[in-house]
Design a protein around this motif. Structure first.
Motif, PDB file in Angstrom:
ATOM      1  N   LEU A 349       0.645  -1.152   0.217  1.00 14.47           N
ATOM      2  CA  LEU A 349      -0.022  -0.334   0.718  1.00 14.47           C
ATOM      3  C   LEU A 349       0.913   1.294  -0.006  1.00 14.47           C
ATOM      4  CD1 LEU A 349      -3.316   0.764   0.225  1.00 14.47           C
ATOM      5  CD2 LEU A 349      -2.414   0.764   2.648  1.00 14.47           C
ATOM      6  N   GLU A 350       1.812   1.242   1.251  1.00 12.82           N
ATOM      7  CA  GLU A 350       3.074   2.484   0.833  1.00 12.82           C
ATOM      8  C   GLU A 350       3.053   1.848  -0.803  1.00 12.82           C
ATOM      9  OE1 GLU A 350       4.786   5.625   2.306  1.00 12.82           O
ATOM     10  OE2 GLU A 350       3.565   4.415   3.154  1.00 12.82           O
ATOM     11  N   THR A 351       3.673   1.390  -0.847  1.00 10.68           N
ATOM     12  CA  THR A 351       4.697   0.943  -2.680  1.00 10.68           C
ATOM     13  C   THR A 351       3.628   1.952  -3.195  1.00 10.68           C
ATOM     14  OG1 THR A 351       6.017  -0.128  -2.264  1.00 10.68           O
ATOM     15  CG2 THR A 351       5.226   0.140  -4.882  1.00 10.68           C
ATOM     16  N   ALA A 352       2.505   1.691  -3.274  1.00 13.98           N
ATOM     17  CA  ALA A 352       1.315   2.164  -4.111  1.00 13.98           C
ATOM     18  C   ALA A 352       0.571   4.138  -4.734  1.00 13.98           C
ATOM     19  CB  ALA A 352      -0.052   1.687  -4.172  1.00 13.98           C
ATOM     20  N   ARG A 353       0.718   4.170  -2.699  1.00 10.95           N
ATOM     21  CA  ARG A 353       0.705   5.724  -2.884  1.00 10.95           C
ATOM     22  C   ARG A 353       1.714   6.463  -3.327  1.00 10.95           C
ATOM     23  NH1 ARG A 353      -2.309   6.653   1.433  1.00 10.95           N
ATOM     24  NH2 ARG A 353      -3.083   4.894   3.060  1.00 10.95           N
ATOM     25  N   ARG A 354       3.398   6.266  -3.601  1.00 10.83           N
ATOM     26  CA  ARG A 354       3.780   6.857  -4.317  1.00 10.83           C
ATOM     27  C   ARG A 354       4.233   6.783  -5.349  1.00 10.83           C
ATOM     28  NH1 ARG A 354       7.108   9.932  -0.812  1.00 10.83           N
ATOM     29  NH2 ARG A 354       8.713  10.419  -2.498  1.00 10.83           N
ATOM     30  N   GLN A 355       3.548   5.668  -6.343  1.00  9.93           N
ATOM     31  CA  GLN A 355       3.327   4.985  -7.744  1.00  9.93           C
ATOM     32  C   GLN A 355       1.936   5.943  -7.599  1.00  9.93           C
ATOM     33  OE1 GLN A 355       2.644   0.844  -7.337  1.00  9.93           O
ATOM     34  NE2 GLN A 355       4.454   0.556  -8.331  1.00  9.93           N
ATOM     35  N   VAL A 356       0.758   6.067  -7.271  1.00 11.02           N
ATOM     36  CA  VAL A 356      -0.181   7.000  -7.454  1.00 11.02           C
ATOM     37  C   VAL A 356       0.182   8.475  -7.675  1.00 11.02           C
ATOM     38  CG1 VAL A 356      -2.397   7.650  -7.386  1.00 11.02           C
ATOM     39  CG2 VAL A 356      -2.138   5.009  -6.864  1.00 11.02           C
ATOM     40  N   THR A 357       0.824   8.534  -6.617  1.00 10.87           N
ATOM     41  CA  THR A 357       0.498   9.989  -6.091  1.00 10.87           C
ATOM     42  C   THR A 357       2.041  10.706  -7.452  1.00 10.87           C
ATOM     43  OG1 THR A 357       0.772  10.198  -4.180  1.00 10.87           O
ATOM     44  CG2 THR A 357       1.678  11.736  -4.982  1.00 10.87           C
ATOM     45  N   LEU A 358       2.537   9.728  -7.748  1.00  8.57           N
ATOM     46  CA  LEU A 358       3.764   9.880  -8.508  1.00  8.57           C
ATOM     47  C   LEU A 358       3.227  10.645  -9.838  1.00  8.57           C
ATOM     48  CD1 LEU A 358       6.946  11.072  -9.540  1.00  8.57           C
ATOM     49  CD2 LEU A 358       7.101   8.682  -9.873  1.00  8.57           C
ATOM     50  N   SER A 359       1.945   9.233 -10.593  1.00 12.22           N
ATOM     51  CA  SER A 359       1.451   9.571 -11.883  1.00 12.22           C
ATOM     52  C   SER A 359       0.669  10.628 -11.723  1.00 12.22           C
ATOM     53  CB  SER A 359       0.795   8.038 -12.279  1.00 12.22           C
ATOM     54  OG  SER A 359       1.638   6.839 -12.456  1.00 12.22           O
ATOM     55  N   LEU A 360      -0.466  10.906 -10.501  1.00 11.88           N
ATOM     56  CA  LEU A 360      -0.884  12.341 -10.882  1.00 11.88           C
ATOM     57  C   LEU A 360       0.140  13.262 -11.569  1.00 11.88           C
ATOM     58  CD1 LEU A 360      -3.171  11.503  -8.145  1.00 11.88           C
ATOM     59  CD2 LEU A 360      -3.282  11.544 -10.523  1.00 11.88           C
ATOM     60  N   ALA A 361       1.077  13.427 -10.338  1.00  9.80           N
ATOM     61  CA  ALA A 361       2.043  14.370 -10.089  1.00  9.80           C
ATOM     62  C   ALA A 361       2.609  14.911 -11.394  1.00  9.80           C
ATOM     63  CB  ALA A 361       3.396  14.493  -9.537  1.00  9.80           C
ATOM     64  N   LEU A 362       3.224  13.556 -12.755  1.00  3.06           N
ATOM     65  CA  LEU A 362       3.442  13.483 -13.947  1.00  3.06           C
ATOM     66  C   LEU A 362       2.487  14.058 -14.873  1.00  3.06           C
ATOM     67  CD1 LEU A 362       5.940  10.795 -13.587  1.00  3.06           C
ATOM     68  CD2 LEU A 362       6.657  12.851 -14.212  1.00  3.06           C
ATOM     69  N   ASP A 363       1.313  14.150 -14.748  1.00  4.45           N
ATOM     70  CA  ASP A 363       0.100  14.460 -15.543  1.00  4.45           C
ATOM     71  C   ASP A 363      -0.432  15.418 -16.114  1.00  4.45           C
ATOM     72  OD1 ASP A 363      -0.669  11.977 -16.633  1.00  4.45           O
ATOM     73  OD2 ASP A 363      -2.321  11.053 -15.071  1.00  4.45           O
ATOM     74  N   LYS A 364       0.153  15.995 -14.292  1.00  2.22           N
ATOM     75  CA  LYS A 364       0.346  17.655 -13.680  1.00  2.22           C
ATOM     76  C   LYS A 364       1.125  18.723 -14.461  1.00  2.22           C
ATOM     77  CE  LYS A 364      -2.182  21.149 -12.516  1.00  2.22           C
ATOM     78  NZ  LYS A 364      -3.277  21.442 -12.376  1.00  2.22           N
ATOM     79  N   VAL A 365       2.065  17.670 -14.749  1.00  2.00           N
ATOM     80  CA  VAL A 365       3.326  18.605 -14.835  1.00  2.00           C
ATOM     81  C   VAL A 365       2.689  18.874 -16.919  1.00  2.00           C
ATOM     82  CG1 VAL A 365       5.808  18.653 -16.489  1.00  2.00           C
ATOM     83  CG2 VAL A 365       5.781  17.657 -13.929  1.00  2.00           C
ATOM     84  N   ALA A 366       2.946  17.208 -17.315  1.00  6.05           N
ATOM     85  CA  ALA A 366       2.045  17.647 -18.628  1.00  6.05           C
ATOM     86  C   ALA A 366       1.606  18.690 -19.384  1.00  6.05           C
ATOM     87  CB  ALA A 366       1.737  15.826 -18.926  1.00  6.05           C
ATOM     88  N   ALA A 367       0.509  18.778 -18.490  1.00  9.53           N
ATOM     89  CA  ALA A 367      -0.949  19.690 -18.475  1.00  9.53           C
ATOM     90  C   ALA A 367      -0.426  20.809 -18.613  1.00  9.53           C
ATOM     91  CB  ALA A 367      -2.193  19.355 -17.584  1.00  9.53           C
ATOM     92  N   LEU A 368      -0.292  21.226 -17.588  1.00  9.95           N
ATOM     93  CA  LEU A 368       1.304  22.894 -17.204  1.00  9.95           C
ATOM     94  C   LEU A 368       2.023  23.304 -18.623  1.00  9.95           C
ATOM     95  CD1 LEU A 368       1.687  22.728 -14.209  1.00  9.95           C
ATOM     96  CD2 LEU A 368       0.103  24.196 -14.434  1.00  9.95           C
ATOM     97  N   GLU A 369       2.669  21.849 -18.597  1.00  6.41           N
ATOM     98  CA  GLU A 369       3.878  22.833 -20.242  1.00  6.41           C
ATOM     99  C   GLU A 369       2.845  21.800 -21.115  1.00  6.41           C
ATOM    100  OE1 GLU A 369       5.774  24.336 -19.401  1.00  6.41           O
ATOM    101  OE2 GLU A 369       5.919  23.952 -17.597  1.00  6.41           O
ATOM    102  N   ASN A 370       2.183  21.685 -21.422  1.00  5.80           N
ATOM    103  CA  ASN A 370       1.355  21.682 -23.012  1.00  5.80           C
ATOM    104  C   ASN A 370       2.271  20.352 -23.911  1.00  5.80           C
ATOM    105  OD1 ASN A 370      -1.159  23.230 -21.899  1.00  5.80           O
ATOM    106  ND2 ASN A 370       0.555  25.266 -22.774  1.00  5.80           N
ATOM    107  N   LEU A 371       2.720  19.687 -22.780  1.00  6.89           N
ATOM    108  CA  LEU A 371       3.705  18.470 -23.599  1.00  6.89           C
ATOM    109  C   LEU A 371       2.362  17.349 -23.748  1.00  6.89           C
ATOM    110  CD1 LEU A 371       5.582  17.286 -20.469  1.00  6.89           C
ATOM    111  CD2 LEU A 371       6.430  19.147 -21.966  1.00  6.89           C
ATOM    112  N   MET A 372       3.480  17.008 -25.415  1.00  2.26           N
ATOM    113  CA  MET A 372       2.145  16.401 -26.677  1.00  2.26           C
ATOM    114  C   MET A 372       3.362  14.981 -27.146  1.00  2.26           C
ATOM    115  SD  MET A 372       0.078  18.249 -27.588  1.00  2.26           S
ATOM    116  CE  MET A 372      -0.936  17.952 -28.745  1.00  2.26           C
ATOM    117  N   ALA A 373       2.696  14.266 -27.155  1.00  2.00           N
ATOM    118  CA  ALA A 373       2.636  12.619 -27.763  1.00  2.00           C
ATOM    119  C   ALA A 373       2.491  12.749 -29.214  1.00  2.00           C
ATOM    120  CB  ALA A 373       1.799  11.666 -26.758  1.00  2.00           C
ATOM    121  N   GLU A 374       3.953  12.444 -29.729  1.00  2.07           N
ATOM    122  CA  GLU A 374       3.728  12.349 -31.430  1.00  2.07           C
ATOM    123  C   GLU A 374       3.498  10.402 -31.973  1.00  2.07           C
ATOM    124  OE1 GLU A 374       4.181  14.892 -32.842  1.00  2.07           O
ATOM    125  OE2 GLU A 374       4.368  15.887 -31.463  1.00  2.07           O
ATOM    126  N   GLU A 375       3.132  11.322 -33.148  1.00  2.00           N
ATOM    127  CA  GLU A 375       3.084   9.600 -33.650  1.00  2.00           C
ATOM    128  C   GLU A 375       3.952   8.611 -33.649  1.00  2.00           C
ATOM    129  OE1 GLU A 375       1.458   6.110 -34.879  1.00  2.00           O
ATOM    130  OE2 GLU A 375       0.208   7.824 -34.527  1.00  2.00           O
TER     131      GLU A 375
END
Length: 499
Positions: A349-375
């Motif tokens: 559960l402790e490992t999962a907390r770090r993983q989920v929180t990191l995923s959300l943080a990276l999603d937020k960074v991607a949105a703030l910086e308007n990062l795009m995924a190319e083909e």
């Protein structure tokens, strides 16, 4: 079918109110009836031939309501999510049936939604990257390992055993004159001074010659198995053979043998480069862990507990699956490691907390910086997945949705962005020294200043402290000879292989 209302009722919780017209609900009832009518018997009709109105009259108007709701529910929820812009993180709950019948269907459910988080900091995160400079002592140590690896094992003729010798022995242990289980072995290879056996055993072999029979008197440690802990024992030992290692000289010939080198200097340079590459990779990994760990600590917002629980379950299932490929299961793993299930689950559960929180943080960074995924990013990610799972790329595309791959790609880009903007404190520029104002500067002042600078630039190398790892005894270790030491996870009593 329509979404009547969509209201936030709590942190990360939204209530959806859904209404289905009488016509659409009746269509669902008819569809359920057509699926089940072959098994329905009504007096006066052949099995499966009774009309719906008579079946409802016989069994009740609501006979098919539950099945009709179950049939409609997945599409109703999916439609509500789309119209309400809902990003659910778990299945709906608190189903409340408000009305159902000739007027249609009306109900509400609650759903846990993706949290809205903020980042206190994601640019300029500070972390210290480990030093990657390679010292001569590290090269020396690697050269010694190469010499050990290429050593010849020779038989010692007509001399007594000494430390570092490899002895071949038979032994049998007795406590109070009675042999005990696990205390006997034949033609066992034991390196003297390795510390593989209980204290005092190896020391008493030193000084004996091949062919001799003798006793070894020892006392088992207090932390040994309960039946032997603290007891005095006598081991009858037969010394068959004494061997020793002959290490090659670290000369040019040795350099040619161990690699594509012509001289010792080339070999040492090559070794230094290899060590440097490893240290750089390790340093990058450590730096990345520190930076992303700090990013997690800068997340602000309430994350639903169910997200952690689901990830922990996924991790546990994945771990169990990998154990099964090794011929083991989770219960066996827990028994061998001495963990109870509650402790294991807490760790997951402790490992999962770090993983989920990191995923959300990276999603937020991607949105703030308007990062795009190319083909090209998608293709590269699918290719990597195909190599990992040993499947064709097209097969991976069938299994894993593009939206999932997009999330992975953007999170990787976000992680790269955070790392690129992080500050390595080990390389942070030092504040310039204040210049001393003076009208004149004679030779004596210049010499004193130079001497002082030279003195302050000297560095002392701290001595490396070595600490023996803690060990713990397990039941699995009791199957080894009783004279040997036991550890919880590894067997340190295996002597060097003879060549």
């Amino acid at each position: 079918m329509s979404l009547k209302s969509c209201n936030k009722v709590d942190t990360n919780v939204t209530e959806l109110e859904i209404q289905v017209s009488a016509e659409d609900f009746r269509a669902a009832v008819i569809k359920v009836f057509n699926r089940r009518k072959k098994s329905i018997t009504i007096p006066g009709f052949r099995k499966g031939k009774a009309p719906l109105n008579l079946v409802e009259k016989a069994y009740g108007k609501d006979v098919f309501y539950d099945d009709a709701i179950e049939l409609l529910f997945p599409d109703l929820i999916a439609d509500a999510y789309e119209k309400g812009g809902i990003k659910a993180v778990d299945n709906p709950y608190d189903f409340d049936l408000k009305s159902v019948g000739d007027d249609g269907l009306h109900f509400s459910v609650k759903v846990v939604t993706m949290p809205e988080i903020e980042l206190a900091l994601y640019k300029g995160i500070q972390a210290e990257k480990p030093d990657t400079e390679v010292g001569e002592s590290e090269v020396d140590a690697e050269v010694e390992r190469l010499r050990e690896r290429n050593a010849r094992i020779l038989t010692a003729d007509d001399r007594a055993a000494k430390t570092d010798d490899i002895t071949v022995i038979d032994f049998e242990g007795f406590v109070d004159g009675v042999a005990f289980e696990g205390g006997k072995a034949e033609n066992y290879s034991l390196t003297l001074g390795s510390g593989s056996f209980i204290p005092g055993f190896e020391d008493q072999i030193i000084g004996h010659k091949a062919g001799e029979d003798f006793d070894v008197n020892v006392t088992f440690p207090e932390e040994y198995t309960p039946e032997l802990a603290g007891k005095a024992a006598v081991f009858k030992v037969k010394l068959h053979e004494i061997k020793y290692k002959e290490l090659p000289e670290a000369d040019d010939e040795f350099a040619k043998d161990v690699g594509d080198y012509e001289t010792v200097a080339e070999m040492r340079k090559g070794i230094a480069e290899e060590i440097g590459d490893r240290k750089k990779q390790d340093a990058e990994r450590v730096f990345e862990e520190q930076v992303l760990g700090a990013l997690v600590d800068h997340v602000m917002g309430e994350i639903p507990e169910v997200m952690f629980e689901k990830r922990a379950k996924e991790n546990t299932d994945d771990f169990s699956h990998r154990l099964s490929h090794q011929g083991a299961d989770l219960d066996s793993y827990l028994m061998y490691t001495g963990l109870d299930r509650d402790t294991f689950d807490a760790q997951m559960l402790e490992t999962a907390r770090r993983q989920v929180t990191l995923s959300l943080a990276l999603d937020k960074v991607a949105a703030l910086e308007n990062l795009m995924a190319e083909e090209s990013d998608f293709e590269e990610e699918y290719k990597n997945m195909a190599e990992t799972y040993k499947l064709e790329v097209e097969k991976i595309k069938e299994i894993i949705a593009e939206e999932t791959v997009k999330g992975d790609v953007l999170r990787k880009k976000a992680a790269d962005f955070v790392l690129a903007n992080a500050v390595n404190t080990a390389q942070a520029p030092k504040a310039p020294a204040k210049k001393k104002a003076a009208k004149t500067e004679d030779k004596e002042k210049t010499e004193k200043k130079t001497a002082k600078k030279a003195a302050t630039e000297k560095e002392e190398t701290p001595a490396e402290k070595k600490k023996a790892p803690a060990t713990k005894k397990t039941a699995a270790a009791e199957k080894e000879p009783a004279a040997e030491k036991k550890t919880a996870k590894t067997k340190k009593d295996t002597p060097a292989k003879e060549e």
